[in-house]
Motif scaffolding. Structure first.
Motif, PDB file in Angstrom:
ATOM      1  N   ALA A   1       0.854  -1.187   0.000  1.00  0.00           N
ATOM      2  CA  ALA A   1       0.000   0.000   0.000  1.00  0.00           C
ATOM      3  C   ALA A   1       0.890   1.237   0.000  1.00  0.00           C
ATOM      4  O   ALA A   1       2.107   1.145   0.212  1.00  0.00           O
ATOM      5  CB  ALA A   1      -0.923   0.004   1.211  1.00  0.00           C
ATOM      6  N   ILE A   2       0.276   2.374  -0.252  1.00  0.00           N
ATOM      7  CA  ILE A   2       0.974   3.660  -0.179  1.00  0.00           C
ATOM      8  C   ILE A   2       0.299   4.464   0.917  1.00  0.00           C
ATOM      9  O   ILE A   2      -0.927   4.651   0.901  1.00  0.00           O
ATOM     10  CB  ILE A   2       0.927   4.418  -1.517  1.00  0.00           C
ATOM     11  N   ALA A   3       1.092   4.919   1.895  1.00  0.00           N
ATOM     12  CA  ALA A   3       0.540   5.588   3.064  1.00  0.00           C
ATOM     13  C   ALA A   3       1.157   6.973   3.249  1.00  0.00           C
ATOM     14  O   ALA A   3       2.253   7.264   2.756  1.00  0.00           O
ATOM     15  CB  ALA A   3       0.775   4.751   4.319  1.00  0.00           C
ATOM     16  N   THR A   4       0.430   7.818   3.973  1.00  0.00           N
ATOM     17  CA  THR A   4       0.975   9.115   4.347  1.00  0.00           C
ATOM     18  C   THR A   4       1.980   8.930   5.476  1.00  0.00           C
ATOM     19  O   THR A   4       1.922   7.960   6.229  1.00  0.00           O
ATOM     20  CB  THR A   4      -0.129  10.070   4.835  1.00  0.00           C
ATOM     21  N   SER A   5       2.887   9.864   5.600  1.00  0.00           N
ATOM     22  CA  SER A   5       3.823   9.910   6.719  1.00  0.00           C
ATOM     23  C   SER A   5       4.292  11.341   6.874  1.00  0.00           C
ATOM     24  O   SER A   5       4.032  12.191   6.005  1.00  0.00           O
ATOM     25  CB  SER A   5       5.024   8.989   6.469  1.00  0.00           C
ATOM     26  N   ALA A   6       4.986  11.634   7.962  1.00  0.00           N
ATOM     27  CA  ALA A   6       5.509  12.984   8.157  1.00  0.00           C
ATOM     28  C   ALA A   6       6.481  13.365   7.047  1.00  0.00           C
ATOM     29  O   ALA A   6       6.670  14.546   6.754  1.00  0.00           O
ATOM     30  CB  ALA A   6       6.181  13.084   9.517  1.00  0.00           C
ATOM     31  N   ALA A   7       7.074  12.361   6.399  1.00  0.00           N
ATOM     32  CA  ALA A   7       8.042  12.610   5.331  1.00  0.00           C
ATOM     33  C   ALA A   7       7.404  12.610   3.945  1.00  0.00           C
ATOM     34  O   ALA A   7       8.089  12.788   2.938  1.00  0.00           O
ATOM     35  CB  ALA A   7       9.152  11.574   5.390  1.00  0.00           C
ATOM     36  N   GLY A   8       6.097  12.391   3.878  1.00  0.00           N
ATOM     37  CA  GLY A   8       5.410  12.330   2.585  1.00  0.00           C
ATOM     38  C   GLY A   8       4.819  10.955   2.342  1.00  0.00           C
ATOM     39  O   GLY A   8       4.729  10.123   3.264  1.00  0.00           O
TER      40      GLY A   8
ATOM     41  N   ILE B   1      -5.333  16.107   2.948  1.00  0.00           N
ATOM     42  CA  ILE B   1      -5.035  15.207   4.066  1.00  0.00           C
ATOM     43  C   ILE B   1      -3.538  14.896   4.112  1.00  0.00           C
ATOM     44  O   ILE B   1      -2.914  14.907   5.185  1.00  0.00           O
ATOM     45  CB  ILE B   1      -5.854  13.917   3.955  1.00  0.00           C
ATOM     46  N   ALA B   2      -2.944  14.624   2.965  1.00  0.00           N
ATOM     47  CA  ALA B   2      -1.515  14.285   2.921  1.00  0.00           C
ATOM     48  C   ALA B   2      -0.655  15.443   3.398  1.00  0.00           C
ATOM     49  O   ALA B   2       0.375  15.241   4.064  1.00  0.00           O
ATOM     50  CB  ALA B   2      -1.116  13.884   1.507  1.00  0.00           C
ATOM     51  N   ALA B   3      -1.063  16.669   3.086  1.00  0.00           N
ATOM     52  CA  ALA B   3      -0.273  17.841   3.472  1.00  0.00           C
ATOM     53  C   ALA B   3      -0.235  18.015   4.983  1.00  0.00           C
ATOM     54  O   ALA B   3       0.735  18.566   5.526  1.00  0.00           O
ATOM     55  CB  ALA B   3      -0.839  19.094   2.818  1.00  0.00           C
ATOM     56  N   GLY B   4      -1.266  17.544   5.669  1.00  0.00           N
ATOM     57  CA  GLY B   4      -1.300  17.676   7.119  1.00  0.00           C
ATOM     58  C   GLY B   4      -0.913  16.402   7.852  1.00  0.00           C
ATOM     59  O   GLY B   4      -1.185  16.270   9.053  1.00  0.00           O
ATOM     60  N   ALA B   5      -0.268  15.467   7.155  1.00  0.00           N
ATOM     61  CA  ALA B   5       0.047  14.157   7.744  1.00  0.00           C
ATOM     62  C   ALA B   5       1.110  14.270   8.830  1.00  0.00           C
ATOM     63  O   ALA B   5       1.983  15.135   8.787  1.00  0.00           O
ATOM     64  CB  ALA B   5       0.517  13.203   6.653  1.00  0.00           C
ATOM     65  N   ASP B   6       1.040  13.355   9.800  1.00  0.00           N
ATOM     66  CA  ASP B   6       2.055  13.245  10.846  1.00  0.00           C
ATOM     67  C   ASP B   6       2.598  11.832  10.850  1.00  0.00           C
ATOM     68  O   ASP B   6       2.531  11.137   9.829  1.00  0.00           O
ATOM     69  CB  ASP B   6       1.465  13.632  12.208  1.00  0.00           C
TER      70      ASP B   6
ATOM     71  N   ILE C   1      -3.755   5.377   4.762  1.00  0.00           N
ATOM     72  CA  ILE C   1      -3.865   5.027   3.348  1.00  0.00           C
ATOM     73  C   ILE C   1      -4.984   5.868   2.739  1.00  0.00           C
ATOM     74  O   ILE C   1      -6.130   5.815   3.179  1.00  0.00           O
ATOM     75  CB  ILE C   1      -4.166   3.526   3.166  1.00  0.00           C
ATOM     76  N   LEU C   2      -4.653   6.659   1.734  1.00  0.00           N
ATOM     77  CA  LEU C   2      -5.623   7.516   1.065  1.00  0.00           C
ATOM     78  C   LEU C   2      -6.138   6.838  -0.206  1.00  0.00           C
ATOM     79  O   LEU C   2      -5.879   5.677  -0.440  1.00  0.00           O
ATOM     80  CB  LEU C   2      -4.978   8.866   0.730  1.00  0.00           C
TER      81      LEU C   2
END
Length: 320
Positions: A3-10, A42-47, A52-53
């Motif tokens: 999967a592709i997930a958000t993270s603080a690094a993108g 949502i991705a821009a505010g990820a921590d 998963i978007l």
């Protein structure tokens, strides 16, 4: 599964367990997803909490839950998902069958992935909130007409109602795009009141608004008494200028049905099946404009950057 997930690094590639199915769920092998502004926001505010978007998808049913009707393994489907659950940026995705449609036979998987969220949003704006039907006349102003939802709304209004449609388009290529989709005229949103008044001196019956900030006074000027505004953005407007004309304000949020498990939740699946018939009959066209053949974090980062630029016409899709 991958999967592709958000993270603080993108956005990053991750390994996660295969999703468990709820009674009404389909397990879908995802073949293409499109990127919407909600994904980018949502991705821009990820921590550090990964998510998963992916709220637009097309793929093939692998398995069905025990209470599913109308679908079986092997069915090709398209849908816009549920913002409260993990999204479709993954090999496999669990989604409630009631908000899923059988994808158009005449569209590619990428073309199909481009349209569910925008079609549902445009459809509910036009037919649910504005109450339009085949005999509805008057003038509809579509602000942001070259965007994903605007592009579908122009088509639906011209193909399935008798409305006159004016779309905002700030430059030549967006004017051409909106005109090809069927708009009767285009105007510059930077001179909205003057431009609309030139085409509709008595005002318009309705406005679709994805950009409400700074526009409420303009809407109060150009909308007729007892007219309507349907908004989809997150701005918190002061609506008092609309009061003198008794102008109605509607919020459209296509995730409401799934979020609250409304009794009419199945309306979105039926809507997508009806839309598929219109696509197959040539009354509607996919708004896919950019296709990225790289279903990885790198490919989705490219797609997010394109959508975040704010200059996108139509939709961006990432496929396998």
């Amino acid at each position: 599964m991958r999967a592709i997930a958000t993270s603080a690094a993108g956005l990053v590639d991750v390994e996660v367990p295969e999703p468990e199915l709820r009674p009404h769920d389909l397990l879908v092998r995802v073949e293409a997803v499109s990127v919407n502004p909600v994904d980018v926001k949502i991705a821009a505010g990820a921590d550090e909490n990964q998510r998963i978007l992916g709220f637009d998808a097309a793929g093939t049913v692998v398995r069905t839950g025990p209470e599913v009707t109308g679908f079986q393994a092997g069915d090709e489907v398209y849908y816009a998902g549920d913002v409260t659950r993990p999204g479709a940026n993954a090999d496999l995705h669990a989604v409630d069958a009631r908000i899923v449609g059988h994808r158009p036979r005449t569209l590619s998987v990428a073309q199909s992935a481009a349209v569910p969220l925008t079609t549902i949003t445009a459809w509910e704006s036009l037919f649910t909130h504005l109450g339009a039907h085949s005999g509805t006349t008057g003038t509809l102003l579509v602000v942001g007409a070259p965007g994903g939802v605007g592009s579908m709304l122009v088509q639906l209004a011209k193909q399935l109602t008798s409305l006159r449609v004016i779309g905002t388009a700030a430059r030549g290529e967006t004017h051409d795009w909106v005109t090809r989709l069927g708009a009767d005229a285009t105007v510059d949103r930077h001179t909205l009141v003057e431009s609309v008044r030139a085409l509709a001196p008595d005002g318009v019956e309705a406005v679709f608004s994805p950009f409400s900030e700074g526009n409420i006074e303009a809407y109060a000027e150009i909308v007729k008494p007892f007219g309507h505004v349907v908004a989809i953005d997150d701005h918190h407007p002061d609506l008092f200028p609309l009061k003198a004309k008794s102008i109605a304000w509607h919020w459209e949020f296509m995730f409401t049905h799934a979020m609250f498990q409304t009794p009419d939740m199945g309306s979105q699946g039926r809507l997508l099946d009806e839309a598929a018939a219109h696509f197959d009959a040539g009354r509607l066209r996919s708004t896919l404009t950019t296709e990225i053949d790289d279903f990885t974090a790198a490919g989705l980062r490219r797609a997010h950057a394109t959508v975040a630029s704010g200059s996108t016409i139509g939709k961006v899709v990432v496929r396998r």
